[in-house]
Design a protein around this motif. Structure first.
Motif, PDB file in Angstrom:
ATOM      1  N   PHE A 203       0.865  -1.175  -0.058  1.00 31.37           N
ATOM      2  CA  PHE A 203       0.153   0.138   0.114  1.00 31.37           C
ATOM      3  C   PHE A 203       0.891   1.091  -0.243  1.00 31.37           C
ATOM      4  N   PHE A 204       1.127   1.842  -1.168  1.00 31.89           N
ATOM      5  CA  PHE A 204       1.827   3.101  -1.494  1.00 31.89           C
ATOM      6  C   PHE A 204       1.383   3.850  -2.544  1.00 31.89           C
ATOM      7  N   PRO A 205       1.191   5.217  -2.474  1.00 35.63           N
ATOM      8  CA  PRO A 205       1.462   5.946  -1.224  1.00 35.63           C
ATOM      9  C   PRO A 205       0.367   5.610  -0.209  1.00 35.63           C
ATOM     10  N   LEU A 211      -8.527   3.673  -0.673  1.00 42.69           N
ATOM     11  CA  LEU A 211      -9.021   3.170  -1.791  1.00 42.69           C
ATOM     12  C   LEU A 211      -8.434   2.063  -2.618  1.00 42.69           C
ATOM     13  N   MET A 212      -7.331   1.644  -2.161  1.00 41.84           N
ATOM     14  CA  MET A 212      -6.628   0.571  -2.800  1.00 41.84           C
ATOM     15  C   MET A 212      -7.484  -0.773  -1.926  1.00 41.84           C
ATOM     16  N   LYS A 213      -7.593  -0.637  -0.901  1.00 45.71           N
ATOM     17  CA  LYS A 213      -8.221  -1.858  -0.107  1.00 45.71           C
ATOM     18  C   LYS A 213      -9.668  -1.846  -0.642  1.00 45.71           C
ATOM     19  N   ASP A 214     -10.455  -0.660  -1.075  1.00 48.90           N
ATOM     20  CA  ASP A 214     -11.758  -0.839  -1.404  1.00 48.90           C
ATOM     21  C   ASP A 214     -11.930  -1.649  -3.029  1.00 48.90           C
ATOM     22  N   ASN A 215     -10.643  -1.140  -3.856  1.00 52.95           N
ATOM     23  CA  ASN A 215     -10.710  -1.783  -4.979  1.00 52.95           C
ATOM     24  C   ASN A 215     -10.274  -3.278  -4.904  1.00 52.95           C
ATOM     25  N   LEU A 216      -9.651  -3.714  -3.876  1.00 49.76           N
ATOM     26  CA  LEU A 216      -8.942  -5.130  -3.860  1.00 49.76           C
ATOM     27  C   LEU A 216     -10.482  -5.933  -3.448  1.00 49.76           C
ATOM     28  N   ARG A 217     -11.310  -5.312  -2.227  1.00 44.29           N
ATOM     29  CA  ARG A 217     -12.505  -6.067  -1.856  1.00 44.29           C
ATOM     30  C   ARG A 217     -13.488  -5.965  -2.858  1.00 44.29           C
ATOM     31  N   ALA A 218     -13.580  -5.109  -3.839  1.00 42.33           N
ATOM     32  CA  ALA A 218     -14.577  -5.165  -4.687  1.00 42.33           C
ATOM     33  C   ALA A 218     -14.460  -6.071  -5.718  1.00 42.33           C
TER      34      ALA A 218
END
Length: 253
Positions: A203-205, A211-218
């Protein structure tokens, strides 16, 4: 799986025994057994039909031969006629799926039948006139030629979706697909995965972490997880993070 309430298939003046046999074969594939022939050109029985049936007659398809359509329609309460032309008659028109639905709605009201014409010229007008429903297929207007047995197959497949699909045993369904994963187990899987990605510096930056977590979960949620799949995936995460056997890494946490 055959059901005596399934519609009869009527072949009006069929020419080729091979088409009769192929029609019987696909009928039996989808649980239909009542085949009625009106003035078959080459008579009955027909060795060519037997060969093409792949054993459908031995498996339960019965054949009755009639000199007139009126005789073939004995006991039939509802009739659909397969035709590529509307003939200028005011009748309900639909495709194979709609015809199958109409038959299904009448299962407890008497016997239905689907009628197909001969290979050369299809159904005569007087046969179409006595039908309750005109069944037509969305074929290419530049090439409407459809083999008789193929035309029967299109309807039978639609009937099978209703008649056989509805009878799939619950245990068969369970054997094919496990219990769906509850949301709480999915959340724990997400958190497990995200924790290991965090350790790996994925997770960077930092400001984009949420947002990255949301996209992964989606992306993950679209997989429609079962409980077994969640357990398997969490085991895979653990193996990637810690290794297995001699490759296993001991972590203080």
């Amino acid at each position: 799986m055959a059901d005596h309430r399934s519609p009869a298939i009527i072949l009006h003046s069929p020419q080729l025994g091979e088409n009769i046999g192929a029609a019987a074969r696909v009928m039996r594939n989808f649980g239909m057994t009542d085949l009625r022939l009106v003035t078959p050109r080459d008579g009955w029985p027909n060795p060519a039909a037997e060969t093409m049936s792949a054993g459908a007659f031995e498996a339960g398809v019965t054949v009755q031969v009639f000199e007139t359509l009126q005789e073939a329609l004995e006991g039939i309460n509802w009739l659909a006629a397969a035709t590529a032309r509307m003939r200028g008659m005011e009748k309900r028109v639909g495709d194979a799926s709609e015809a199958a639905e109409a038959v299904s709605e009448r299962l407890d009201s008497g016997k239905s039948a689907i009628m197909f014409g001969g290979e050369k010229s299809g159904l005569p007008n007087d046969a179409v006139a006595v039908a309750d429903f005109l069944m037509t297929y969305p074929v290419d207007t530049d090439f409407k030629s459809l083999n008789l047995a193929q035309a029967v197959c299109v309807f039978c497949a639609e009937w099978g979706k209703i008649a056989i699909g509805a009878r799939v045993d619950a245990e068969d369904v369970k054997a094919g697909l496990g219990d769906p994963a509850p949301r709480d187990e999915l959340y724990r899987m997400f958190e497990h995965f995200e924790d290991e990605l965090e350790r790996a510096g994925y997770f960077f930056p930092p400001e984009k972490t949420a947002l990255m977590k949301d996209n992964l979960r989606a992306a993950l949620i679209r997989a429609d997880w079962t409980r077994q799949e969640v357990q398997t995936f969490r085991g895979a995460i653990k193996a990637l993070a810690l290794g297995r056997g001699k490759a296993r890494v001991v972590r203080d946490d």
